[in-house]
Design an enzyme around this catalytic site. Structure first.
Site, PDB file in Angstrom:
ATOM      1  N   ARG A   1       0.830  -1.307   0.118  1.00 56.48           N
ATOM      2  CA  ARG A   1       0.183   0.113   0.095  1.00 56.48           C
ATOM      3  C   ARG A   1       0.771   1.426  -0.047  1.00 56.48           C
ATOM      4  O   ARG A   1       1.544   1.549   0.966  1.00 56.48           O
ATOM      5  CB  ARG A   1      -0.980   0.006   1.285  1.00 56.48           C
ATOM      6  CG  ARG A   1      -1.739   1.294   1.349  1.00 56.48           C
ATOM      7  CD  ARG A   1      -2.580   1.602   0.369  1.00 56.48           C
ATOM      8  NE  ARG A   1      -3.810   2.305   0.426  1.00 56.48           N
ATOM      9  CZ  ARG A   1      -3.665   3.754   0.337  1.00 56.48           C
ATOM     10  NH1 ARG A   1      -2.368   4.155  -0.026  1.00 56.48           N
ATOM     11  NH2 ARG A   1      -4.564   4.517   0.813  1.00 56.48           N
TER      12      ARG A   1
ATOM     13  N   ARG B   1      -1.580  -5.279   4.382  1.00 58.10           N
ATOM     14  CA  ARG B   1      -0.633  -4.797   3.402  1.00 58.10           C
ATOM     15  C   ARG B   1       0.598  -4.026   4.009  1.00 58.10           C
ATOM     16  O   ARG B   1       0.407  -3.317   5.242  1.00 58.10           O
ATOM     17  CB  ARG B   1      -1.368  -3.880   2.248  1.00 58.10           C
ATOM     18  CG  ARG B   1      -2.454  -4.336   1.756  1.00 58.10           C
ATOM     19  CD  ARG B   1      -3.439  -3.570   1.020  1.00 58.10           C
ATOM     20  NE  ARG B   1      -3.973  -2.509   1.900  1.00 58.10           N
ATOM     21  CZ  ARG B   1      -4.848  -1.429   1.545  1.00 58.10           C
ATOM     22  NH1 ARG B   1      -5.304  -1.491   0.274  1.00 58.10           N
ATOM     23  NH2 ARG B   1      -5.414  -0.612   2.411  1.00 58.10           N
TER      24      ARG B   1
ATOM     25  N   GLU C   1     -11.193   5.306  -6.106  1.00 55.26           N
ATOM     26  CA  GLU C   1     -11.703   4.057  -6.133  1.00 55.26           C
ATOM     27  C   GLU C   1     -11.978   3.620  -7.405  1.00 55.26           C
ATOM     28  O   GLU C   1     -12.350   4.510  -8.245  1.00 55.26           O
ATOM     29  CB  GLU C   1     -12.974   3.556  -5.275  1.00 55.26           C
ATOM     30  CG  GLU C   1     -12.750   3.945  -3.838  1.00 55.26           C
ATOM     31  CD  GLU C   1     -11.742   2.949  -3.128  1.00 55.26           C
ATOM     32  OE1 GLU C   1     -11.753   1.744  -3.491  1.00 55.26           O
ATOM     33  OE2 GLU C   1     -10.897   3.232  -2.107  1.00 55.26           O
TER      34      GLU C   1
END
Length: 345
Positions: A238, A280, A246
């Protein structure tokens, strides 16, 4: 056996005849270092014999474990690379100096103590190597880590389908080139890798595929190359300090496409700060072209995630894109992705 191995055999015979009083009598009989250490040429003969033995049996020298820290499965990977390099050599090594060069060039491992231990095992001297040319994709970019960095690693080349969205990437790290990674591999994974290799040699591809899935479920993957295999650890990254639209938001698909363009085929240098609630790794990432977050911010592909990251340069790069009205800033009032997610709950 092939021309290269016939040359190897001929070279081996000459070396063993010349050094018969120093070489051990038969594979696995006695201590390799004690038997060959008195002469580098005897060590060369031993190395050549071990290469031939590995090609026939897939077994590494038993005494090597006393000289290196690497696991037996990693040693198998080493000898596969050495065997491949020997076969590709034209002509193959003819003396201790050439064997030393082949070993040091083939085993590009970060654990120098293992390379030195392997050379000591055969009584070969470690060459003096000059400075390596700078390469941002494979060498550290900072003399010291920035505050908060826990560790760093270099990935294998990234595949385009590994990009989930505009700020998340799945990467793989070659465990044989990273000390921390190699020490962390579970024994069960190494065992599965060895069983898979034998299954492929026996052309039992159904069993090999089953073992590959077992390895993958443990967070690893075996990449098969020409005459070699690479065990790699999977991570989801990330990008720290940025937030991409998104996929269902305006400019979401474009942000993802740009990230793919910037990282596909690249070996990434990753500086890990922490892990998020989804497992992540939150990290700064560099490509051969520079700092990845900077490239995305200046192109208007992501927002500066100022709630969690207060670095002023990230804010400046976002403002630069805003003024140029590029990327998501082409829209008059783009919705912040964190607000979008909050309203979608």
């Amino acid at each position: 056996m092939g021309n290269a191995l016939r040359q190897l055999g001929a070279c081996l015979c000459d070396a063993i005849k010349q050094q018969a009083h120093e070489a051990a009598a038969g594979y696995g009989g006695g201590d390799h270092h004690a038997g060959y250490g008195a002469s580098s040429e005897a060590g060369f003969a031993a190395f050549a014999r071990d290469i031939l033995h590995f090609d026939a049996t897939g077994e590494v020298p038993e005494g090597l474990a006393s000289f290196v820290q690497a696991t037996r499965a990693t040693q198998v990977i080493w000898y596969k690379k050495l065997l491949s390099a020997w076969k590709d050599s034209q002509p193959p090594p003819r003396n201790a100096a050439e064997a030393t060069q082949l070993i040091t060039q083939s085993l590009q491992t970060r654990r120098k103590s293992d390379l030195q231990g392997l050379l000591r095992f055969y009584g070969l001297s470690h060459p003096v190597v000059g400075p390596t040319p700078s390469n941002p994709s494979t060498q550290a970019l900072y003399p010291t880590w920035p505050k908060g960095v826990q560790y760093e690693f270099t990935t294998l080349p990234v595949e385009g389908h590994s990009v989930a969205d505009g700020d998340t990437i799945t990467v793989f790290v070659d465990v044989s080139k990273d000390d921390r990674e190699e020490r962390a591999v579970p024994r069960s994974v190494f065992n599965a890798v060895e069983k898979r290799r034998r299954a492929r040699e026996n052309r039992d591809y159904k069993k090999a595929d089953m073992l590959q899935q077992q390895i993958f479920d443990a967070g690893y993957k075996v990449f098969d190359g020409r005459g070699s295999e690479v065990l790699a650890h999977k991570y989801r990254i990330r990008l720290r300090g940025v937030d991409a639209p998104e996929s269902s938001m305006p400019h979401g698909p474009e942000s993802k496409a740009m990230l793919i363009k910037l990282v596909e085929g690249q070996q990434l240098r990753v500086y890990v700060y922490t892990a998020d609630q989804y497992g992540r790794l939150v990290a700064d990432v560099h490509t051969s072209h520079g700092f990845l977050q900077e490239q995305l911010l200046k192109r208007g592909c992501v927002w500066h995630y100022s709630q969690y990251d207060h670095r002023p340069e990230l804010s400046e790069w976002e403002q630069e894109a805003r003024r140029a009205r590029v990327g998501l800033w082409h829209f008059p009032n783009p919705v912040k992705p964190w607000e979008y997610r909050k309203n979608a709950r």
